[in-house]
Design a protein around this motif. Structure first.
Motif, PDB file in Angstrom:
ATOM      1  N   GLY A  28      12.336  -9.893  20.907  1.00 22.93           N
ATOM      2  CA  GLY A  28      12.395 -10.057  19.444  1.00 22.93           C
ATOM      3  C   GLY A  28      11.273 -10.942  18.959  1.00 22.93           C
ATOM      4  N   ASN A  29      10.240 -11.067  19.792  1.00 23.53           N
ATOM      5  CA  ASN A  29       9.236 -12.083  19.524  1.00 23.53           C
ATOM      6  C   ASN A  29       8.278 -11.748  18.385  1.00 23.53           C
ATOM      7  N   THR A  30       7.795 -10.510  18.342  1.00 22.60           N
ATOM      8  CA  THR A  30       6.811 -10.255  17.265  1.00 22.60           C
ATOM      9  C   THR A  30       7.465 -10.325  15.893  1.00 22.60           C
ATOM     10  N   SER A  69      -0.200   4.502  21.305  1.00 26.86           N
ATOM     11  CA  SER A  69       0.535   3.418  20.649  1.00 26.86           C
ATOM     12  C   SER A  69       1.127   3.909  19.333  1.00 26.86           C
ATOM     13  N   PHE A  70       2.099   3.147  18.821  1.00 26.22           N
ATOM     14  CA  PHE A  70       2.656   3.466  17.507  1.00 26.22           C
ATOM     15  C   PHE A  70       1.584   3.262  16.453  1.00 26.22           C
ATOM     16  N   ARG A  71       1.568   4.156  15.491  1.00 21.82           N
ATOM     17  CA  ARG A  71       0.615   4.011  14.378  1.00 21.82           C
ATOM     18  C   ARG A  71       1.396   3.961  13.076  1.00 21.82           C
ATOM     19  N   GLY A 128      11.801  -1.319  13.818  1.00 19.36           N
ATOM     20  CA  GLY A 128      12.283  -2.174  14.898  1.00 19.36           C
ATOM     21  C   GLY A 128      13.781  -2.358  14.910  1.00 19.36           C
ATOM     22  N   MET A 129      14.216  -3.197  15.832  1.00 14.86           N
ATOM     23  CA  MET A 129      15.651  -3.424  15.993  1.00 14.86           C
ATOM     24  C   MET A 129      16.075  -4.847  15.640  1.00 14.86           C
ATOM     25  N   GLY A 130      15.291  -5.820  16.076  1.00 12.81           N
ATOM     26  CA  GLY A 130      15.777  -7.174  15.849  1.00 12.81           C
ATOM     27  C   GLY A 130      14.719  -8.218  16.051  1.00 12.81           C
ATOM     28  N   VAL A 172      -0.581 -14.330   7.658  1.00 13.22           N
ATOM     29  CA  VAL A 172       0.687 -14.402   8.400  1.00 13.22           C
ATOM     30  C   VAL A 172       0.934 -13.110   9.179  1.00 13.22           C
ATOM     31  N   GLY A 173       1.985 -13.153   9.994  1.00 15.24           N
ATOM     32  CA  GLY A 173       2.390 -11.948  10.728  1.00 15.24           C
ATOM     33  C   GLY A 173       1.403 -11.592  11.818  1.00 15.24           C
ATOM     34  N   THR A 174       1.346 -10.310  12.126  1.00 16.09           N
ATOM     35  CA  THR A 174       0.507  -9.873  13.235  1.00 16.09           C
ATOM     36  C   THR A 174      -0.982 -10.156  12.985  1.00 16.09           C
ATOM     37  N   GLY A 213       6.839  -1.579   6.479  1.00 19.35           N
ATOM     38  CA  GLY A 213       5.832  -1.465   7.534  1.00 19.35           C
ATOM     39  C   GLY A 213       6.483  -1.195   8.883  1.00 19.35           C
ATOM     40  N   ALA A 214       5.920  -1.790   9.925  1.00 17.76           N
ATOM     41  CA  ALA A 214       6.454  -1.597  11.277  1.00 17.76           C
ATOM     42  C   ALA A 214       7.861  -2.170  11.405  1.00 17.76           C
ATOM     43  N   ALA A 215       8.162  -3.152  10.552  1.00 18.19           N
ATOM     44  CA  ALA A 215       9.460  -3.816  10.666  1.00 18.19           C
ATOM     45  C   ALA A 215      10.610  -2.830  10.526  1.00 18.19           C
ATOM     46  N   LYS A 272       0.818  -1.213   0.000  1.00 17.47           N
ATOM     47  CA  LYS A 272       0.000   0.000   0.000  1.00 17.47           C
ATOM     48  C   LYS A 272       0.860   1.275   0.000  1.00 17.47           C
ATOM     49  N   ASN A 273       1.948   1.243   0.754  1.00 18.96           N
ATOM     50  CA  ASN A 273       2.784   2.449   0.883  1.00 18.96           C
ATOM     51  C   ASN A 273       3.782   2.561  -0.270  1.00 18.96           C
ATOM     52  N   LYS A 274       4.454   3.709  -0.282  1.00 17.97           N
ATOM     53  CA  LYS A 274       5.484   3.958  -1.306  1.00 17.97           C
ATOM     54  C   LYS A 274       6.685   3.055  -1.077  1.00 17.97           C
TER      55      LYS A 274
HETATM   56  C1  LIG Z   1       8.681   1.348  16.859  1.00 16.53           C
HETATM   57  C2  LIG Z   1       8.593  -0.139  16.743  1.00 16.53           C
HETATM   58  C3  LIG Z   1       9.668  -0.907  17.129  1.00 16.53           C
HETATM   59  C4  LIG Z   1       9.581  -2.302  17.064  1.00 16.53           C
HETATM   60  N1  LIG Z   1      10.674  -3.042  17.425  1.00 16.53           N
HETATM   61  C5  LIG Z   1      10.613  -4.383  17.373  1.00 16.53           C
HETATM   62  C6  LIG Z   1      11.764  -5.172  17.677  1.00 16.53           C
HETATM   63  O1  LIG Z   1      12.873  -4.657  17.893  1.00 16.53           O
HETATM   64  N2  LIG Z   1      11.602  -6.529  17.703  1.00 16.53           N
HETATM   65  C7  LIG Z   1      10.405  -7.127  17.452  1.00 16.53           C
HETATM   66  O2  LIG Z   1      10.306  -8.354  17.528  1.00 16.53           O
HETATM   67  N3  LIG Z   1       9.329  -6.404  17.082  1.00 16.53           N
HETATM   68  C8  LIG Z   1       9.406  -5.065  17.033  1.00 16.53           C
HETATM   69  N4  LIG Z   1       8.322  -4.322  16.646  1.00 16.53           N
HETATM   70  C9  LIG Z   1       7.133  -5.025  16.162  1.00 16.53           C
HETATM   71  C10 LIG Z   1       7.364  -5.539  14.715  1.00 16.53           C
HETATM   72  O3  LIG Z   1       8.036  -4.575  13.954  1.00 16.53           O
HETATM   73  C11 LIG Z   1       6.024  -5.869  14.082  1.00 16.53           C
HETATM   74  O4  LIG Z   1       5.345  -6.774  14.911  1.00 16.53           O
HETATM   75  C12 LIG Z   1       6.198  -6.499  12.696  1.00 16.53           C
HETATM   76  O5  LIG Z   1       6.871  -5.649  11.817  1.00 16.53           O
HETATM   77  C13 LIG Z   1       4.827  -6.815  12.126  1.00 16.53           C
HETATM   78  O6  LIG Z   1       5.008  -7.449  10.888  1.00 16.53           O
HETATM   79  P1  LIG Z   1       3.791  -7.543   9.879  1.00 16.53           P
HETATM   80  O7  LIG Z   1       4.319  -8.105   8.626  1.00 16.53           O
HETATM   81  O8  LIG Z   1       2.657  -8.210  10.529  1.00 16.53           O
HETATM   82  O9  LIG Z   1       3.356  -6.022   9.669  1.00 16.53           O
HETATM   83  P2  LIG Z   1       4.206  -4.790   9.142  1.00 16.53           P
HETATM   84  O10 LIG Z   1       5.666  -5.057   9.207  1.00 16.53           O
HETATM   85  O11 LIG Z   1       3.706  -3.580   9.837  1.00 16.53           O
HETATM   86  O12 LIG Z   1       3.792  -4.703   7.616  1.00 16.53           O
HETATM   87  C14 LIG Z   1       2.465  -4.464   7.244  1.00 16.53           C
HETATM   88  C15 LIG Z   1       2.452  -3.888   5.833  1.00 16.53           C
HETATM   89  O13 LIG Z   1       1.140  -4.016   5.298  1.00 16.53           O
HETATM   90  C16 LIG Z   1       0.933  -2.954   4.399  1.00 16.53           C
HETATM   91  N5  LIG Z   1      -0.504  -2.946   4.072  1.00 16.53           N
HETATM   92  C17 LIG Z   1      -1.540  -2.768   4.924  1.00 16.53           C
HETATM   93  N6  LIG Z   1      -2.706  -2.907   4.267  1.00 16.53           N
HETATM   94  C18 LIG Z   1      -2.402  -3.201   2.979  1.00 16.53           C
HETATM   95  C19 LIG Z   1      -3.172  -3.456   1.810  1.00 16.53           C
HETATM   96  N7  LIG Z   1      -4.512  -3.426   1.820  1.00 16.53           N
HETATM   97  N8  LIG Z   1      -2.525  -3.723   0.650  1.00 16.53           N
HETATM   98  C20 LIG Z   1      -1.168  -3.725   0.596  1.00 16.53           C
HETATM   99  N9  LIG Z   1      -0.392  -3.472   1.665  1.00 16.53           N
HETATM  100  C21 LIG Z   1      -1.005  -3.218   2.850  1.00 16.53           C
HETATM  101  C22 LIG Z   1       1.481  -1.793   5.189  1.00 16.53           C
HETATM  102  O14 LIG Z   1       1.699  -0.675   4.357  1.00 16.53           O
HETATM  103  C23 LIG Z   1       2.763  -2.415   5.750  1.00 16.53           C
HETATM  104  O15 LIG Z   1       3.852  -2.214   4.876  1.00 16.53           O
HETATM  105  C24 LIG Z   1       8.390  -2.926  16.642  1.00 16.53           C
HETATM  106  C25 LIG Z   1       7.308  -2.152  16.240  1.00 16.53           C
HETATM  107  C26 LIG Z   1       7.395  -0.773  16.268  1.00 16.53           C
HETATM  108  C27 LIG Z   1       6.221   0.039  15.829  1.00 16.53           C
END
Ligand SMILES: Cc1cc2nc3c(=O)[nH]c(=O)nc-3n(C[C@H](O)[C@H](O)[C@H](O)COP(=O)(O)OP(=O)(O)OC[C@H]3O[C@@H](n4cnc5c(N)ncnc54)[C@H](O)[C@@H]3O)c2cc1C
Length: 491
Positions: A468-470, A229-231, A47-49, A450-452, A42-44, A36-38
């Protein structure tokens, strides 16, 4: 309308979506990834690790926790409320995923800094340093956002493996035909309709942390009042909605609660300076936690949840500030060890900006007036606390005596914290192959989550005991789904 064709469409290119795309492409599938984004990440990218329990890198540093031990620790910590099979498979995959990421150009660094903090102050009670920090891009400090190097490496791999990445192209709906996934509808960068014919879809849209309405409806928080929370822009629950539209069952949803100050990344050093085992009080002026436990941000989030207004204040006096400036922090945390070197600068910046959550006052009365803390309550607390500091024993909570520092001499400094969270977790029910399942627990052919979006492994509290769990779950679930989807498509 633009028409495309693929074996599998991966919806989103965050942690789990990138891993799924690379993994599916490695299986020889024709992959189209929609983001969806440029930019990807995403949240990844914030993060750090990620959790790499049992990896070579961990063992080299004398960290011998095994995947089986991590699994049991995780399950006991979460009271076996989460999905045990997903949890077990994830931990068993974690070490090989670190090797896999290294093969794709991701580098890791070892950070054992919390190992030297006193045992009671260790953030995770028993410090299993399972998180491997991603080596940040050249010129960037180790800290938040260093995992953006992983995003970059996986994005490059995805492209070099021949997958097609379409950015600024949100997926809208999954197309079903005869009870099976048959395609995806999306919108391109210029608003054009796109339809992609495919045999499978992996949804990886990162939950609904950027959707205050959905947060309020599902979790009862009001963003900006009792939740900061982070958005991550775009994480509005599309993955859940699309899966539910296809008949996927729902799981419990939660947030990985923790605590933080509003807009914390712009006040990072200030937050680190106050994330110490100082005096922590609620609005009534009462202590509510042994402050040497504040390092586990998840359990501390739960503590703050039970306080009036879901908020609290950390207070120090000028002697303590002087002490920290000279001696450094008790607890480095993610903000690191040098936060007091920058304290004056950080405080001045907060005041200049009119930051509402940092306070300075010459007297306790003035502090209460500015913060809204109840004066009688705080006075009573200080009488007890300062006497305990003189005695060398915390008679209320038995906090480690090393951290008993009186609050006596003005000026006084305070910072207000709230409930925070990294995002949401859960929503789509999956089986052990990450296939979305319906209310009868039957897989919906071709639909994966998958993922969150599907992460239902934490019960009610995020396990900071295994850091580093999520990101660990997200990357591993994506990688596994890429393999399982090949099994499905190749019969
Ligand atoms: C500040 C911060 C620090 C963090 N640090 C850590 C850390 O050190 N260790 C750790 O384990 N976890 C950490 N986390 C959590 C971790 O980053 C997230 O849990 C993880 O990235 C989630 O992965 P995901 O793939 O589910 O979602 P994301 O990585 O958020 O990716 C979701 C993607 O979906 C895209 N999207 C949404 N809707 C659509 C659509 N309709 N069509 C196409 N694309 C779409 C978004 O644009 C985004 O790119 C951190 C989170 C934050 C906010």
């Amino acid at each position: 309308m633009k028409k495309l064709q693929a074996d599998v469409v991966v919806v989103a290119a965050g942690a789990s979506g990138l891993a799924a795309s690379v993994s599916a492409a490695e299986q020889g599938l024709k992959v189209i990834t929609l983001e969806k984004n440029k930019v990807t990440g995403g949240a990844a990218s914030m993060g750090m690790g990620l959790n790499g329990v049992g990896s070579k890198n961990q063992r080299m540093h004398g960290l011998n926790l095994t995947a089986d031990e991590a699994f049991l620790k995780h399950m006991h910590y979460t009271h076996w409320m989460g999905n045990a099979r997903l949890t077990y498979d994830y931990y068993r995959k974690a070490a090989s995923t670190i090797d896999w990421l290294e093969d794709h150009g991701v580098e890791f660094i070892f950070r054992g800094s919390s190992l030297y903090t006193p045992t009671r102050m260790r953030p995770f009670a028993q410090p299993d340093m399972t998180s491997l920090t991603v080596k940040p891009p050249e010129g960037q400090k180790v800290g938040p956002r260093c995992a953006s190097a992983m995003t970059k490496a996986l994005t490059e791999s995805l492209i070099s493996l021949g997958a097609e990445l379409l950015t600024e192209t949100p997926a809208k709906h999954v197309i079903m035909k005869d009870g099976k996934v048959a395609g995806v509808q999306a919108t391109g960068p210029k608003g054009e309709d796109i339809e992609i014919e495919c045999k499978a879809v992996i949804l990886a849209c990162g939950g609904f942390g950027d959707n205050p309405k959905m947060i309020n409806e599902n979790l009862g928080f009001t963003w900006g009042e009792d939740l900061f929370s982070f958005r991550i822009p775009g994480n509005v629950g599309d993955g859940l909605r699309m899966a539910w539209e296809c008949g996927a069952a729902k799981t419990r949803v939660m947030m990985e609660l923790m605590y933080q100050i509003p807009d914390n990344l712009n006040h990072f050093d200030l937050e680190g300076a106050f994330r110490q085992p100082l005096l922590w009080v609620n609005k009534m002026g009462e202590r509510f936690v042994p402050e040497d436990c504040i390092g586990n941000t998840a359990t501390m989030g739960n503590c703050i949840l039970n306080q009036p207004g879901r908020t609290c204040f950390t207070i120090m006096d000028s002697d303590t500030l002087k002490y920290y400036k000279r001696r450094g922090v008790d607890f480095p945390g993610v903000q690191g060890e040098e936060v007091f070197d920058h304290f004056d600068e950080a405080a001045a910046a907060a005041k200049e900006e009119g930051y509402k959550y940092y306070f300075e006052a010459d007297t306790i009365e003035e502090l209460c007036e500015k913060t809204g803390i109840k004066l009688e309550g705080l006075k009573e607390t200080l009488e007890q606390y300062n006497a305990d500091c003189d005695l060398g024993r915390d008679t209320v909570f038995n906090k480690d005596y090393h951290f008993l520092r009186p609050v006596r001499k003005g000026p006084f400094y305070a910072l207000q914290s709230f409930i925070g969270a990294y995002g949401t977790l859960g929503g789509v029910k999956v089986d052990r192959k990450f296939r979305a399942i319906d209310n009868d627990w039957e897989p919906i052919p071709g639909l994966y989550s998958v993922g969150t979006d599907c992460c239902d492994i934490y019960g009610d509290t995020y396990p900071f005991v295994l850091p580093g769990n999520t990101m660990g779950f997200c990357v591993n679930s994506g990688r596994m789904a890429g393999e399982y989807v090949a099994e499905y498509i190749n019969g």
